[in-house]
Design a protein around this motif. Structure first.
Motif, mmCIF file in Angstrom:
data_model
loop_
_atom_site.group_PDB
_atom_site.id
_atom_site.type_symbol
_atom_site.label_atom_id
_atom_site.label_comp_id
_atom_site.label_asym_id
_atom_site.label_seq_id
_atom_site.Cartn_x
_atom_site.Cartn_y
_atom_site.Cartn_z
ATOM 1 N N GLN A 56 -47.004 52.667 -78.311
ATOM 2 C CA GLN A 56 -45.724 52.387 -77.667
ATOM 3 C C GLN A 56 -45.941 52.110 -76.179
ATOM 4 O O GLN A 56 -46.275 52.995 -75.405
ATOM 5 N N MET A 57 -45.745 50.868 -75.787
ATOM 6 C CA MET A 57 -45.827 50.423 -74.405
ATOM 7 C C MET A 57 -45.125 49.071 -74.320
ATOM 8 O O MET A 57 -44.767 48.492 -75.356
ATOM 9 N N SER A 58 -44.915 48.584 -73.133
ATOM 10 C CA SER A 58 -44.221 47.303 -72.960
ATOM 11 C C SER A 58 -45.214 46.155 -73.069
ATOM 12 O O SER A 58 -46.269 46.168 -72.437
ATOM 13 N N TYR A 59 -44.849 45.169 -73.878
ATOM 14 C CA TYR A 59 -45.679 43.981 -74.073
ATOM 15 C C TYR A 59 -44.914 42.751 -73.597
ATOM 16 O O TYR A 59 -43.691 42.740 -73.658
ATOM 17 N N PRO A 60 -45.619 41.693 -73.150
ATOM 18 C CA PRO A 60 -47.067 41.594 -72.928
ATOM 19 C C PRO A 60 -47.477 42.384 -71.697
ATOM 20 O O PRO A 60 -46.668 42.643 -70.803
ATOM 21 N N ALA A 61 -48.757 42.747 -71.649
ATOM 22 C CA ALA A 61 -49.257 43.552 -70.542
ATOM 23 C C ALA A 61 -50.657 43.104 -70.152
ATOM 24 O O ALA A 61 -51.468 42.733 -71.007
ATOM 25 N N LEU A 62 -50.900 43.128 -68.863
ATOM 26 C CA LEU A 62 -52.247 42.880 -68.363
ATOM 27 C C LEU A 62 -53.190 43.962 -68.884
ATOM 28 O O LEU A 62 -52.806 45.130 -68.963
ATOM 29 N N TRP A 63 -54.410 43.563 -69.230
ATOM 30 C CA TRP A 63 -55.433 44.534 -69.610
ATOM 31 C C TRP A 63 -56.615 44.390 -68.679
ATOM 32 O O TRP A 63 -57.182 43.305 -68.525
ATOM 33 N N GLU A 64 -56.959 45.482 -68.006
ATOM 34 C CA GLU A 64 -58.154 45.523 -67.163
ATOM 35 C C GLU A 64 -59.006 46.696 -67.607
ATOM 36 O O GLU A 64 -58.486 47.793 -67.858
ATOM 37 N N THR A 65 -60.308 46.483 -67.700
ATOM 38 C CA THR A 65 -61.192 47.530 -68.182
ATOM 39 C C THR A 65 -62.469 47.573 -67.360
ATOM 40 O O THR A 65 -62.903 46.558 -66.812
ATOM 41 N N LYS A 66 -63.050 48.755 -67.251
ATOM 42 C CA LYS A 66 -64.299 48.951 -66.539
ATOM 43 C C LYS A 66 -65.187 49.885 -67.354
ATOM 44 O O LYS A 66 -64.692 50.749 -68.082
ATOM 45 N N ALA A 67 -66.491 49.722 -67.202
ATOM 46 C CA ALA A 67 -67.454 50.666 -67.759
ATOM 47 C C ALA A 67 -68.062 51.415 -66.576
ATOM 48 O O ALA A 67 -68.638 50.798 -65.678
ATOM 49 N N LEU A 68 -67.914 52.727 -66.559
ATOM 50 C CA LEU A 68 -68.275 53.539 -65.399
ATOM 51 C C LEU A 68 -69.307 54.598 -65.756
ATOM 52 O O LEU A 68 -69.363 55.068 -66.891
ATOM 53 N N GLY A 69 -70.094 54.984 -64.742
ATOM 54 C CA GLY A 69 -70.974 56.128 -64.899
ATOM 55 C C GLY A 69 -70.153 57.400 -65.024
ATOM 56 O O GLY A 69 -68.959 57.429 -64.688
#
Length: 265
Positions: A136-149
């Motif tokens: 459950q969230m509002s669409y459309p939505a920006l997606w940003e992702t990171k891989a972190l230590g």
């Protein structure tokens, strides 16, 4: 019977040292990574990924593709970390699709979605846009992702992306503004060490987006006028220049610090 002394008289032949295969392999990979890095053409535009940095002059040096100080190019280890991060982002995207999200990460021609402004001198490329999904969230939505230590990931979980990673927050606000995605963005972070995933909905910050957009304009205009933008730091020993923690934020060492402080202003 095997003659272990064959051809050697009364003594065994002197054994030669076994090559260190780990060192040899690592060196060969490092040479390849370095060659690939040198073959890449430098960006000649203000990138949204760096606008949230503290120092405007550092952003300007990057935009102008000024050669870095001696010894400040990315080390092979750093290049490996960058690549691992990109692979991690691809994994999270595939997992989200398996979970039932309609996640769009590239256009029909295979290129990333993004925006261009200031006649091509200000650009940004997003990780993706979520059209629909099982949560459950509002669409459309920006997606940003990171891989972190692990330590960076834990700090993001503890304080949230806006406080812990202001550079990422600036990116998100700009993308929401320029791609007309005002719904809260979904930010995900993968712990490279444990494979844990952190997710956070980031509301649109119009004021931050405007501030970062104005900064991009300032960088381009000052560069056209051959003016150097002001430094953030008052002295070269500042963590903004040398790298380190300040006010709860990590600053990587500036790759142009030496030539910056040799400048007249």
């Amino acid at each position: 019977m095997i003659d272990l002394n064959h051809g050697s008289g009364a003594q065994y032949a002197t054994s030669r040292p076994t090559p260190d295969i780990t060192t040899a392999l690592s060196d060969a990979i490092d040479i390849g990574l370095g060659a690939r890095q040198r073959s890449e053409r430098p960006r000649r535009y203000v990138s949204s990924s760096g606008l949230g940095r503290a120092c405007q002059r550092q952003i300007q040096y990057d935009y102008l593709a000024v050669p870095k100080d001696e010894g400040q190019d990315f080390t092979p280890r750093t290049l490996r970390i960058f690549e691992a991060g990109h692979r991690g982002e691809d994994m999270v995207a595939s997992w989200m699709r398996l979970a039932g999200f309609d996640l769009r990460t590239e256009r029909d021609d295979g290129r990333q979605f993004g925006f261009t402004a200031l006649g091509g001198r200000f650009k940004g490329h997003i990780d993706g846009c979520i059209v629909s999904g099982p949560v459950q969230m509002s669409y459309p939505a920006l997606w940003e992702t990171k891989a972190l230590g692990a330590s960076s990931w834990k700090d993001t979980v503890k304080r949230g992306v806006i406080v812990s990673k202001p550079v990422y927050a600036a990116q998100i606000a700009l993308y929401q503004a320029y791609l007309d995605l005002p719904n809260p963005a979904l930010f995900t972070a993968l712990n490279r060490d444990t494979m844990e995933i952190y997710a956070e909905l980031v509301p649109f910050d119009a004021a931050l987006a405007q501030q970062m957009s104005d900064r991009a304009v300032a960088v381009v205009r000052a560069s056209d006028a051959q003016d150097l933008l002001p430094r953030e730091a008052a002295e070269p020993t500042s963590v903004v220049c040398k790298g380190g923690m300040a006010a709860g934020h990590w600053h990587p060492p500036c790759a142009w610090a030496q030539q910056c402080w040799r400048a007249k202003s």
